[in-house]
Design a protein around this motif. Structure first.
Motif, PDB file in Angstrom:
ATOM      1  N   ASP A 133     -13.811  -7.545  66.105  1.00 25.22           N
ATOM      2  CA  ASP A 133     -13.144  -8.782  65.828  1.00 25.22           C
ATOM      3  C   ASP A 133     -11.753  -8.671  65.155  1.00 25.22           C
ATOM      4  O   ASP A 133     -11.260  -8.381  63.863  1.00 25.22           O
ATOM      5  CB  ASP A 133     -13.851  -9.351  64.727  1.00 25.22           C
ATOM      6  CG  ASP A 133     -13.292 -10.676  64.254  1.00 25.22           C
ATOM      7  OD1 ASP A 133     -12.290 -11.301  64.811  1.00 25.22           O
ATOM      8  OD2 ASP A 133     -14.086 -11.207  63.181  1.00 25.22           O
ATOM      9  N   VAL A 134     -10.846  -8.339  66.307  1.00 28.12           N
ATOM     10  CA  VAL A 134      -9.379  -7.900  65.995  1.00 28.12           C
ATOM     11  C   VAL A 134      -8.612  -8.958  65.292  1.00 28.12           C
ATOM     12  O   VAL A 134      -7.935  -8.652  64.337  1.00 28.12           O
ATOM     13  CB  VAL A 134      -8.638  -7.783  67.275  1.00 28.12           C
ATOM     14  CG1 VAL A 134      -7.268  -7.125  67.177  1.00 28.12           C
ATOM     15  CG2 VAL A 134      -9.643  -6.641  68.145  1.00 28.12           C
ATOM     16  N   GLU A 135      -8.920 -10.264  65.455  1.00 28.66           N
ATOM     17  CA  GLU A 135      -8.212 -11.260  64.691  1.00 28.66           C
ATOM     18  C   GLU A 135      -8.444 -11.465  63.290  1.00 28.66           C
ATOM     19  O   GLU A 135      -7.497 -11.277  62.395  1.00 28.66           O
ATOM     20  CB  GLU A 135      -8.294 -12.612  65.242  1.00 28.66           C
ATOM     21  CG  GLU A 135      -7.873 -12.934  66.690  1.00 28.66           C
ATOM     22  CD  GLU A 135      -8.080 -14.372  66.951  1.00 28.66           C
ATOM     23  OE1 GLU A 135      -8.358 -15.299  66.167  1.00 28.66           O
ATOM     24  OE2 GLU A 135      -7.674 -14.653  68.136  1.00 28.66           O
ATOM     25  N   TYR A 181      -7.530  -9.167  57.440  1.00 30.34           N
ATOM     26  CA  TYR A 181      -7.942  -8.558  56.314  1.00 30.34           C
ATOM     27  C   TYR A 181      -7.622  -7.276  55.917  1.00 30.34           C
ATOM     28  O   TYR A 181      -7.467  -6.758  54.839  1.00 30.34           O
ATOM     29  CB  TYR A 181      -9.600  -8.664  56.369  1.00 30.34           C
ATOM     30  CG  TYR A 181     -10.116 -10.030  56.009  1.00 30.34           C
ATOM     31  CD1 TYR A 181     -10.087 -10.607  54.838  1.00 30.34           C
ATOM     32  CD2 TYR A 181     -10.795 -10.620  57.246  1.00 30.34           C
ATOM     33  CE1 TYR A 181     -10.574 -12.026  54.898  1.00 30.34           C
ATOM     34  CE2 TYR A 181     -11.209 -11.753  57.036  1.00 30.34           C
ATOM     35  CZ  TYR A 181     -11.205 -12.658  56.031  1.00 30.34           C
ATOM     36  OH  TYR A 181     -11.804 -13.713  56.031  1.00 30.34           O
ATOM     37  N   ALA A 182      -7.448  -6.498  56.881  1.00 26.76           N
ATOM     38  CA  ALA A 182      -7.124  -4.849  56.702  1.00 26.76           C
ATOM     39  C   ALA A 182      -5.413  -4.723  56.280  1.00 26.76           C
ATOM     40  O   ALA A 182      -4.687  -5.384  56.830  1.00 26.76           O
ATOM     41  CB  ALA A 182      -7.397  -4.182  58.154  1.00 26.76           C
ATOM     42  N   SER A 183      -5.324  -3.639  55.651  1.00 27.92           N
ATOM     43  CA  SER A 183      -3.962  -3.188  55.255  1.00 27.92           C
ATOM     44  C   SER A 183      -3.366  -2.190  56.620  1.00 27.92           C
ATOM     45  O   SER A 183      -2.444  -2.277  56.760  1.00 27.92           O
ATOM     46  CB  SER A 183      -4.030  -2.308  53.968  1.00 27.92           C
ATOM     47  OG  SER A 183      -4.898  -1.213  54.143  1.00 27.92           O
ATOM     48  N   ALA A 217      -0.053  -2.627  71.819  1.00 23.17           N
ATOM     49  CA  ALA A 217      -1.625  -2.642  71.753  1.00 23.17           C
ATOM     50  C   ALA A 217      -1.956  -3.860  71.022  1.00 23.17           C
ATOM     51  O   ALA A 217      -2.984  -4.614  71.511  1.00 23.17           O
ATOM     52  CB  ALA A 217      -2.305  -1.538  71.080  1.00 23.17           C
ATOM     53  N   GLY A 218      -1.167  -4.286  69.956  1.00 23.04           N
ATOM     54  CA  GLY A 218      -1.640  -5.409  69.243  1.00 23.04           C
ATOM     55  C   GLY A 218      -1.509  -6.695  69.990  1.00 23.04           C
ATOM     56  O   GLY A 218      -2.215  -7.683  70.061  1.00 23.04           O
ATOM     57  N   LYS A 219      -0.365  -6.957  70.438  1.00 26.38           N
ATOM     58  CA  LYS A 219      -0.042  -8.084  71.508  1.00 26.38           C
ATOM     59  C   LYS A 219      -1.100  -8.129  72.586  1.00 26.38           C
ATOM     60  O   LYS A 219      -1.565  -9.341  72.867  1.00 26.38           O
ATOM     61  CB  LYS A 219       1.466  -7.846  72.113  1.00 26.38           C
ATOM     62  CG  LYS A 219       2.531  -8.278  71.122  1.00 26.38           C
ATOM     63  CD  LYS A 219       3.872  -8.047  71.850  1.00 26.38           C
ATOM     64  CE  LYS A 219       4.836  -8.016  70.483  1.00 26.38           C
ATOM     65  NZ  LYS A 219       6.456  -7.754  71.251  1.00 26.38           N
ATOM     66  N   THR A 220      -1.458  -7.021  73.163  1.00 24.49           N
ATOM     67  CA  THR A 220      -2.314  -7.246  74.349  1.00 24.49           C
ATOM     68  C   THR A 220      -3.678  -7.678  73.765  1.00 24.49           C
ATOM     69  O   THR A 220      -4.256  -8.646  74.469  1.00 24.49           O
ATOM     70  CB  THR A 220      -2.538  -5.850  75.074  1.00 24.49           C
ATOM     71  OG1 THR A 220      -1.343  -5.331  75.702  1.00 24.49           O
ATOM     72  CG2 THR A 220      -3.653  -5.952  76.178  1.00 24.49           C
ATOM     73  N   GLY A 279      -3.451 -11.451  72.000  1.00 24.46           N
ATOM     74  CA  GLY A 279      -3.169 -12.548  73.064  1.00 24.46           C
ATOM     75  C   GLY A 279      -1.667 -12.765  73.345  1.00 24.46           C
ATOM     76  O   GLY A 279      -1.293 -13.619  73.292  1.00 24.46           O
ATOM     77  N   GLY A 280      -0.807 -11.700  72.998  1.00 21.73           N
ATOM     78  CA  GLY A 280       0.525 -11.804  73.373  1.00 21.73           C
ATOM     79  C   GLY A 280       1.367 -12.276  72.219  1.00 21.73           C
ATOM     80  O   GLY A 280       1.367 -11.944  70.857  1.00 21.73           O
ATOM     81  N   GLU A 281       2.743 -13.211  72.670  1.00 22.62           N
ATOM     82  CA  GLU A 281       3.793 -13.273  71.749  1.00 22.62           C
ATOM     83  C   GLU A 281       3.573 -13.796  70.491  1.00 22.62           C
ATOM     84  O   GLU A 281       4.287 -14.092  69.805  1.00 22.62           O
ATOM     85  CB  GLU A 281       4.744 -13.860  72.713  1.00 22.62           C
ATOM     86  CG  GLU A 281       5.220 -13.334  73.686  1.00 22.62           C
ATOM     87  CD  GLU A 281       5.987 -11.604  73.465  1.00 22.62           C
ATOM     88  OE1 GLU A 281       6.503 -11.724  72.499  1.00 22.62           O
ATOM     89  OE2 GLU A 281       5.351 -10.735  74.165  1.00 22.62           O
TER      90      GLU A 281
END
Length: 236
Positions: free
Chosen positions: A193-195, A200-202, A225-228, A231-233
């Motif tokens: 659950d990346v979102e 929540y995470a630091s 990596a995060g953008k991918t 979901g991008g911009e």
């Protein structure tokens, strides 16, 4: 001071190296989410931190007096574990096994700790109930209380919200945040659950075949990596 430091760590399973030359550290009070594709080595890394699997290369260093046996661990749930025929109290009490050492019996302090953790997680009234009769959310609270009985510094959770409905999942995340903030216990969680991870995470550790990222959640949202993954911009 770092509780755990991974220095050029490589790990694998079934004869295949899945993580190469990984460097990151976990400090007191951190909330780290480990994310990435299936097969990227997330659970294998957790087992290496716990000493259940040897590293192929590099080393995992423990600091600030932390021992491997003093990590509170909530593993992925199997059907056998879900059907465990013991009372809630007995399951939570088993979290004191490592601290009991060679003593044949649990102490009064062990029992006080158990009741304290059950009270903290709102499951004290369930203490006499059979673990297998509980709902999924209740079971995870019991297992979290068990993990808390084993540690004062670090919780390690492997996909703890799998199979839980959205409301229970949200409550579980809030509970972890409260423990992290108020008890000053570092949290390391493997998650798909990346979102929610960036909410929540630091810190985020992202593992994949061609990318490794370790840094703050804010920096992750701006990374490739995060953008991918997010979901991008929209998250820039």
């Amino acid at each position: 001071m770092a509780l755990i430091k991974c220095e050029n760590v490589s790990v694998g399973y079934e004869g295949q190296t899945v993580i190469k030359d990984l460097n990151f550290q976990i400090a007191n009070g951190d909330y780290l989410c480990i994310v990435g594709e299936n097969g990227s080595g997330k659970s294998t890394l957790v087992k290496s931190i716990l000493g259940l699997k040897a590293v192929e290369k590099g080393r995992i260093v423990f600091g600030d007096g932390l021992r491997q046996t003093e990590i509170g661990y909530l593993p992925q749930q199997t059907e056998v574990q879900k059907d465990f025929p013991a009372s809630v109290y007995e399951v939570v009490l088993s979290g004191r096994l490592n601290s009991r050492g060679l003593r044949p019996f649990y102490t009064a302090q062990d029992r006080r700790t158990v009741y304290e953790k059950m009270e903290m997680l709102g499951i004290h009234a369930l203490s006499r109930q059979c673990f297998r009769d509980l709902s999924g959310g209740q079971k995870q609270r019991v297992l979290l209380a068990r993990a808390l009985c084993a540690t004062k510094k670090l919780l390690l959770l492997d996909e703890p919200v799998t199979g839980l409905d959205p409301i229970v999942t949200g409550e579980f995340y809030q509970l972890l945040c409260k423990i992290n903030r108020e008890q000053k216990i570092a949290v390391v969680m493997v998650s798909h659950d990346v979102e929610s991870a960036v909410e929540y995470a630091s810190h985020i550790l992202h593992l994949s075949e061609d990318t490794q990222f370790f840094g703050t959640a804010a920096a992750y949202q701006k990374s490739r990596a995060g953008k991918t993954f997010l979901g991008g911009e929209a998250y820039v």
